[in-house]
Design a protein around this motif. Sequence first.
Motif, mmCIF file in Angstrom:
data_model
loop_
_atom_site.group_PDB
_atom_site.id
_atom_site.type_symbol
_atom_site.label_atom_id
_atom_site.label_comp_id
_atom_site.label_asym_id
_atom_site.label_seq_id
_atom_site.Cartn_x
_atom_site.Cartn_y
_atom_site.Cartn_z
ATOM 1 N N LYS A 188 -13.205 -3.488 -55.928
ATOM 2 C CA LYS A 188 -14.361 -3.925 -55.500
ATOM 3 C C LYS A 188 -14.346 -2.562 -55.252
ATOM 4 N N LEU A 189 -15.856 -1.582 -55.643
ATOM 5 C CA LEU A 189 -16.340 0.085 -55.164
ATOM 6 C C LEU A 189 -17.698 -0.179 -55.292
ATOM 7 N N TYR A 190 -18.038 1.149 -54.379
ATOM 8 C CA TYR A 190 -18.789 0.814 -53.304
ATOM 9 C C TYR A 190 -19.891 1.767 -54.437
ATOM 10 N N GLU A 191 -20.837 2.253 -53.988
ATOM 11 C CA GLU A 191 -21.504 3.841 -54.411
ATOM 12 C C GLU A 191 -21.000 4.831 -53.744
ATOM 13 N N GLU A 192 -20.949 5.323 -52.613
ATOM 14 C CA GLU A 192 -19.916 6.602 -52.721
ATOM 15 C C GLU A 192 -18.646 6.401 -52.364
ATOM 16 N N ASP A 193 -17.957 5.325 -53.109
ATOM 17 C CA ASP A 193 -16.936 5.173 -53.876
ATOM 18 C C ASP A 193 -16.631 5.434 -55.067
ATOM 19 N N GLN A 194 -17.153 4.686 -55.846
ATOM 20 C CA GLN A 194 -17.890 5.383 -57.581
ATOM 21 C C GLN A 194 -17.879 6.922 -57.613
ATOM 22 N N ASP A 195 -18.636 8.007 -56.722
ATOM 23 C CA ASP A 195 -18.896 9.545 -56.444
ATOM 24 C C ASP A 195 -17.705 9.802 -56.294
ATOM 25 N N LEU A 196 -16.732 9.440 -54.850
ATOM 26 C CA LEU A 196 -15.213 9.849 -54.849
ATOM 27 C C LEU A 196 -14.164 9.429 -56.066
ATOM 28 N N LEU A 197 -14.274 8.344 -56.302
ATOM 29 C CA LEU A 197 -13.592 8.554 -57.681
ATOM 30 C C LEU A 197 -13.553 8.971 -59.220
ATOM 31 N N GLU A 198 -15.120 9.746 -59.436
ATOM 32 C CA GLU A 198 -15.624 10.368 -60.416
ATOM 33 C C GLU A 198 -15.116 11.744 -60.268
ATOM 34 N N ASP A 199 -14.892 12.511 -59.102
ATOM 35 C CA ASP A 199 -14.396 13.486 -58.839
ATOM 36 C C ASP A 199 -12.561 13.840 -58.598
ATOM 37 N N VAL A 200 -12.284 12.137 -57.991
ATOM 38 C CA VAL A 200 -10.589 12.449 -58.535
ATOM 39 C C VAL A 200 -10.502 12.522 -60.306
ATOM 40 N N LEU A 201 -11.132 11.870 -61.194
ATOM 41 C CA LEU A 201 -10.604 11.896 -62.600
ATOM 42 C C LEU A 201 -11.409 13.233 -62.690
ATOM 43 N N ILE A 202 -12.062 13.720 -62.543
ATOM 44 C CA ILE A 202 -12.659 15.418 -62.897
ATOM 45 C C ILE A 202 -11.154 16.436 -62.568
ATOM 46 N N GLU A 203 -11.148 16.084 -61.370
ATOM 47 C CA GLU A 203 -9.220 16.997 -60.731
ATOM 48 C C GLU A 203 -8.533 16.774 -61.402
ATOM 49 N N ILE A 204 -7.785 15.074 -62.170
ATOM 50 C CA ILE A 204 -6.986 15.220 -63.098
ATOM 51 C C ILE A 204 -7.351 15.780 -64.325
ATOM 52 N N LYS A 205 -8.280 15.543 -64.903
ATOM 53 C CA LYS A 205 -8.472 15.813 -66.252
ATOM 54 C C LYS A 205 -8.309 17.610 -66.140
ATOM 55 N N GLN A 206 -8.488 18.591 -65.080
ATOM 56 C CA GLN A 206 -8.534 19.416 -64.335
ATOM 57 C C GLN A 206 -6.938 19.546 -64.410
ATOM 58 N N ALA A 207 -6.141 19.001 -63.609
ATOM 59 C CA ALA A 207 -4.694 19.146 -63.639
ATOM 60 C C ALA A 207 -4.398 19.130 -65.520
ATOM 61 N N ILE A 208 -4.816 18.422 -66.308
ATOM 62 C CA ILE A 208 -4.129 18.148 -67.254
ATOM 63 C C ILE A 208 -4.320 19.350 -67.953
ATOM 64 N N GLU A 209 -5.134 19.965 -68.173
ATOM 65 C CA GLU A 209 -5.445 21.098 -69.154
ATOM 66 C C GLU A 209 -5.171 21.648 -68.404
ATOM 67 N N MET A 210 -4.622 22.989 -67.270
ATOM 68 C CA MET A 210 -3.973 23.360 -66.859
ATOM 69 C C MET A 210 -2.424 23.380 -66.525
ATOM 70 N N CYS A 211 -2.006 22.288 -66.945
ATOM 71 C CA CYS A 211 -0.600 22.000 -66.994
ATOM 72 C C CYS A 211 -0.448 21.815 -68.925
ATOM 73 N N ASN A 212 -1.413 21.796 -69.476
ATOM 74 C CA ASN A 212 -1.461 21.880 -71.244
ATOM 75 C C ASN A 212 -0.895 23.512 -71.070
ATOM 76 N N ILE A 213 -2.057 24.216 -70.727
ATOM 77 C CA ILE A 213 -2.364 25.918 -70.984
ATOM 78 C C ILE A 213 -0.514 25.985 -70.619
ATOM 79 N N TYR A 214 -0.300 26.163 -68.910
ATOM 80 C CA TYR A 214 0.571 26.453 -68.478
ATOM 81 C C TYR A 214 2.432 26.625 -69.459
ATOM 82 N N SER A 215 1.792 25.265 -70.029
ATOM 83 C CA SER A 215 2.756 25.149 -70.545
ATOM 84 C C SER A 215 3.060 25.454 -71.986
#
Length: 311
Positions: free
Chosen positions: A203-230
């Motif tokens: 169950k997600l509340y409104e503030e949880d939704q925003d935090l989860l979206e931030d987590v997803l952005i960070e994960i995508k950034q990490a994936i992109e960095m990983c691909n570049i370094y690789s």
Amino acid sequence: MVSYYKTVANRLIEVDSLMPGCWISVVDPTAQERKMLIDDYGLDSDFLKSSLDEEESSRVEQEENQTLIIVDTAVSEVQKDDTLIFYTMPLGIILTDHYVFTISLRENKVINDVVSGRVRNIQTQFRTQFVLRLMMNITASFLVYLKQIDKTSSAMQRKLHGAMKNHELIQMLELEKSLIYFSTSLKSNDVTMNKILRGRVVKLYEEDQDLLEDVLIEIKQAIEMCNIYSGILSGTMDAFASIISNNVNTIMKRMTSLSIVLMVPTLIASFYGMNVDIHIEELPHAFSLIVCFSVLLSALAFIVFRKIKWF
């Protein structure tokens, strides 16, 4: 080891026993502790077993009133030969009606950061928010290790410019393998977080939704960095493979040239020692002439090889 923590007055403190709204950290539990978690705390035995499986992949699963979230965390380790390696290790998170359990087979840097207070805004009574804060810290640790991999790779490249040693090459190969592990784990974590984003599992509340979206952005950034370094590391390894091959060829050319230069005096001396009708040793200053002739031919061979840049 089983430890209990709870947020009191915005501070995370360790408590002696289980109480509502607390977080239970489980690290490498003994057989007795595993039995206690199942019998006394009611954890699903399969969930506990999956959380302690080193080969378990990132996923989310729900069973009655319990939710299992398995995520991959980044780990670094220095081997006996001083080679720095990076790999991933699963962390199990089990949500019940009143508690949050984190279960790990070995000590985990992410958990240690939370316990030591290096992670801010930890509220154990808000279970979903606690999990998302934990995920944010896990993703941040991936980014930290990726930067460390980049710095280590640059240092190894500088060393390889000076000398082609096995240790530096092995370290580069380990870094390349680590980036593959990181990329696979981050993509799995991304899938797991997207499942949570749909709101069907947790169950997600409104503030949880925003935090989860931030987590997803960070994960995508990490994936992109990983691909570049690789990509950079893979290209660097190919370049150094060509350099090493070229260096070997250069060394072989120099050794061949040196062998030919040294062969000239040996060849003349062999003629001098042959049993022929005309005895060279009877000529005046024969030995001196042969030595001078040998040196002259050797110098001439050296100049020729120098001219064609074999030296």
